[in-house]
Design an enzyme around this catalytic site. Structure first.
Site, mmCIF file in Angstrom:
data_model
loop_
_atom_site.group_PDB
_atom_site.id
_atom_site.type_symbol
_atom_site.label_atom_id
_atom_site.label_comp_id
_atom_site.label_asym_id
_atom_site.label_seq_id
_atom_site.Cartn_x
_atom_site.Cartn_y
_atom_site.Cartn_z
ATOM 1 N N ASN A 9 0.846 -1.185 -0.037
ATOM 2 C CA ASN A 9 0.071 0.035 0.216
ATOM 3 C C ASN A 9 0.864 1.241 -0.105
ATOM 4 O O ASN A 9 1.419 1.561 1.144
ATOM 5 C CB ASN A 9 -0.893 -0.252 1.129
ATOM 6 C CG ASN A 9 -1.602 1.278 1.365
ATOM 7 O OD1 ASN A 9 -1.717 2.094 0.588
ATOM 8 N ND2 ASN A 9 -2.356 1.323 2.643
ATOM 9 N N TRP A 10 1.224 1.854 -1.155
ATOM 10 C CA TRP A 10 1.959 3.009 -1.252
ATOM 11 C C TRP A 10 1.438 4.538 -0.734
ATOM 12 O O TRP A 10 2.205 5.438 -0.620
ATOM 13 C CB TRP A 10 2.170 3.277 -2.914
ATOM 14 C CG TRP A 10 3.003 1.975 -3.302
ATOM 15 C CD1 TRP A 10 3.521 0.763 -2.652
ATOM 16 C CD2 TRP A 10 3.308 1.940 -4.800
ATOM 17 N NE1 TRP A 10 3.954 0.092 -3.636
ATOM 18 C CE2 TRP A 10 3.990 0.481 -4.899
ATOM 19 C CE3 TRP A 10 3.300 2.685 -6.003
ATOM 20 C CZ2 TRP A 10 4.669 -0.130 -6.153
ATOM 21 C CZ3 TRP A 10 3.883 2.211 -7.008
ATOM 22 C CH2 TRP A 10 4.535 0.978 -7.191
ATOM 23 N N LYS A 11 0.224 4.210 -0.153
ATOM 24 C CA LYS A 11 -0.235 5.485 0.323
ATOM 25 C C LYS A 11 -0.276 6.854 -0.537
ATOM 26 O O LYS A 11 0.109 6.687 -1.549
ATOM 27 C CB LYS A 11 0.147 5.367 1.636
ATOM 28 C CG LYS A 11 -0.049 4.155 2.615
ATOM 29 C CD LYS A 11 -0.045 4.461 4.209
ATOM 30 C CE LYS A 11 -0.210 2.974 4.724
ATOM 31 N NZ LYS A 11 -0.222 3.253 6.283
ATOM 32 N N HIS A 94 -9.450 1.182 4.942
ATOM 33 C CA HIS A 94 -8.281 1.539 5.415
ATOM 34 C C HIS A 94 -8.513 2.369 6.562
ATOM 35 O O HIS A 94 -9.363 3.351 6.419
ATOM 36 C CB HIS A 94 -7.270 1.935 4.594
ATOM 37 C CG HIS A 94 -5.780 1.973 5.006
ATOM 38 N ND1 HIS A 94 -5.437 2.729 5.899
ATOM 39 C CD2 HIS A 94 -4.950 1.039 5.140
ATOM 40 C CE1 HIS A 94 -4.295 2.431 6.278
ATOM 41 N NE2 HIS A 94 -3.848 1.408 5.886
ATOM 42 N N GLU A 96 -6.880 4.624 7.751
ATOM 43 C CA GLU A 96 -6.687 6.128 7.354
ATOM 44 C C GLU A 96 -7.877 6.563 6.854
ATOM 45 O O GLU A 96 -8.280 7.900 6.986
ATOM 46 C CB GLU A 96 -5.468 6.456 6.763
ATOM 47 C CG GLU A 96 -4.110 6.169 7.403
ATOM 48 C CD GLU A 96 -2.705 5.510 6.637
ATOM 49 O OE1 GLU A 96 -2.986 5.624 5.509
ATOM 50 O OE2 GLU A 96 -2.110 4.960 7.409
ATOM 51 N N GLU A 166 -5.495 -5.060 10.287
ATOM 52 C CA GLU A 166 -4.576 -3.830 10.479
ATOM 53 C C GLU A 166 -4.821 -3.379 11.986
ATOM 54 O O GLU A 166 -5.623 -2.342 12.039
ATOM 55 C CB GLU A 166 -4.673 -2.875 9.516
ATOM 56 C CG GLU A 166 -4.232 -3.731 8.354
ATOM 57 C CD GLU A 166 -3.664 -2.586 7.196
ATOM 58 O OE1 GLU A 166 -2.500 -2.618 6.879
ATOM 59 O OE2 GLU A 166 -4.426 -1.679 6.772
ATOM 60 N N GLY A 172 2.433 2.061 10.644
ATOM 61 C CA GLY A 172 3.296 3.008 10.574
ATOM 62 C C GLY A 172 4.065 3.395 11.984
ATOM 63 O O GLY A 172 4.738 4.543 11.882
ATOM 64 N N SER A 212 3.123 -2.434 10.159
ATOM 65 C CA SER A 212 4.438 -2.572 10.449
ATOM 66 C C SER A 212 5.251 -3.915 10.157
ATOM 67 O O SER A 212 6.080 -4.340 10.693
ATOM 68 C CB SER A 212 4.921 -2.218 11.898
ATOM 69 O OG SER A 212 4.741 -0.795 12.187
ATOM 70 N N GLY A 233 2.790 -0.972 4.549
ATOM 71 C CA GLY A 233 2.668 0.124 3.885
ATOM 72 C C GLY A 233 4.414 0.723 3.593
ATOM 73 O O GLY A 233 5.162 0.371 2.559
ATOM 74 N N GLY A 234 4.772 1.109 4.814
ATOM 75 C CA GLY A 234 6.331 1.645 4.807
ATOM 76 C C GLY A 234 7.261 0.616 4.010
ATOM 77 O O GLY A 234 8.309 1.069 3.208
HETATM 78 P P1 PGA Z 1 2.819 0.302 7.638
HETATM 79 O O1 PGA Z 1 1.162 0.352 7.070
HETATM 80 O O2 PGA Z 1 3.243 -1.141 7.006
HETATM 81 O O3 PGA Z 1 3.639 1.035 7.207
HETATM 82 O O4 PGA Z 1 2.413 0.059 8.947
HETATM 83 C C1 PGA Z 1 0.320 -0.737 6.655
HETATM 84 C C2 PGA Z 1 -0.930 -0.185 6.293
HETATM 85 O O5 PGA Z 1 -1.405 0.784 6.602
HETATM 86 O O6 PGA Z 1 -1.605 -0.805 5.264
#
Ligand code: PGA
Length: 250
Positions: A9-11, A94, A96, A166, A172, A212, A233-234
Site C-alpha cells: 500500500n503505497w499510500k 483502510h 486512515e 490491521e 506506521g 509494520s 505500507g512503509g
Molecule cells: P505500515 O502500513 O506497514 O507502514 O504499518 C500498513 C498499512 O497501513 O496498510
C-alpha cells in the site's frame, strides 16, 4: 493452503514517474514469487503503473473509490474509471480512511458491494484503535466492521473478497502485533465469517495482516495458521524490501 496475498500500500507516496520506476523494479524482482502479489499506488499513479504491470503476475489495486458509479461527486474516483484502467482490486475501509476521513461502515459497505458488482476484488480493511484494544474491545470492533462491511454480500461473492486485519496502533508505528496476538484475532474473525456464512467460506477466506510488517518479521507472522498474507505500507516503498516480502519463503 490458502491463496496468500502480499500487497504493498503505497499510500500518498511516489510521484507518477517514481511510481513507474518502482513498479518496473518490483516487476523484475517478484516475477517468480510463489504468492499473489499486489501493489496499490495513488490514483494519479495508476495509469502508468497499470501499463508497466500489464500481463504480469502483479495485481494493480486502488487505495479507495467512491460508493457510487458516477455523478456530481467532486474529488471522487469511480469504479468505472478504475475498471477502464484495468485496475482489478481496491483497498476499502483502510483505517486512515476511517479515522482521518470519517468513513463509516455503511459507506465502506456500499463500496464493497459496488466493487463486487464490477468484478473487482475488494480488500476490506478492519482493525481496532489502541484504546479499543486496551478496553478489551478489539474483537467487538473487528466483528462489527466485518458484519457491517459485508452486509448484503453473498457467499459466492465472498470468494472474491480479501480481509486485511490491521490494528491501528501498529500502522506506521514500528509496533507490530505479536504473531500470537495477530493470529488470535485472525482466528476469531475466521470464526465470525463461519457464523455469518459457512465453515467452508471461513476456511478459504484470505486474511492478511497489516501494521509494520517488514522483511524482519514476515516469516514469524506468516508461520501462523490464520495469517494469509500482508498489507504493507512503509516496507513496500523500496523494491528490494518489497521483494523480500513477496519472496519471504526463499
Ligand atoms: P505500515 O502500513 O506497514 O507502514 O504499518 C500498513 C498499512 O497501513 O496498510
Amino acid at each position: 493452503m490458502r491463496n496468500y496475498l502480499i500487497a504493498g500500500n503505497w499510500k500518498m507516496n511516489k510521484t507518477p514517474s517514481e511510481a513507474v520506476q518502482l513498479a518496473k523494479e518490483i516487476l523484475t524482482l517478484v516475477k517468480d514469487s510463489d504468492y499473489r502479489v499486489m501493489v496499490a499506488p495513488s490514483f494519479v499513479c495508476l495509469p502508468g503503473v497499470a501499463e508497466v504491470l500489464k500481463g504480469s503476475n502483479i495485481i494493480v489495486a486502488a487505495q479507495n473509490m467512491a460508493g457510487t458509479e458516477e455523478g456530481a461527486f467532486t474529488g471522487e474516483t469511480s469504479v468505472l474509471m478504475l475498471k477502464d484502467l484495468a485496475v482489478d482490486a481496491v483497498l476499502l475501509g483502510h483505517s486512515e480512511r476511517r479515522h482521518i476521513y470519517g468513513e463509516s461502515n455503511e459507506q465502506i459497505n456500499a463500496k464493497v458491494k459496488l466493487a463486487l458488482k464490477h468484478g473487482m476484488m475488494p480488500v476490506l480493511c478492519i482493525g481496532e484503535l489502541l484504546e479499543e484494544r486496551e478496553a478489551g474491545k478489539a474483537e467487538t470492533v473487528c466483528f462489527e466492521q466485518l458484519e457491517k462491511g459485508l452486509a448484503g454480500v453473498s457467499e459466492k461473492e465472498l470468494d472474491n473478497v480479501v480481509i486485511a486485519y490491521e490494528p491501528v496502533w501498529a500502522i506506521g508505528t514500528g509496533k507490530t502485533a505479536t504473531p500470537d496476538d495477530a493470529d488470535a484475532i485472525h482466528a476469531s474473525c475466521r470464526k465470525k465469517i463461519a457464523e455469518m456464512y459457512s465453515a467452508a467460506a471461513a476456511e478459504k477466506m484470505v486474511i492478511q495482516y497489516g501494521g509494520s510488517m517488514k522483511p524482519e518479521n514476515i516469516k514469524e507472522l506468516m508461520a501462523m495458521e490464520n495469517i494469509d498474507g500482508g498489507l504493507i505500507g512503509g516496507a513496500s516503498l523500496k523494491a528490494d524490501s518489497f521483494a523480500s516480502l513477496a519472496n519471504f519463503n526463499k
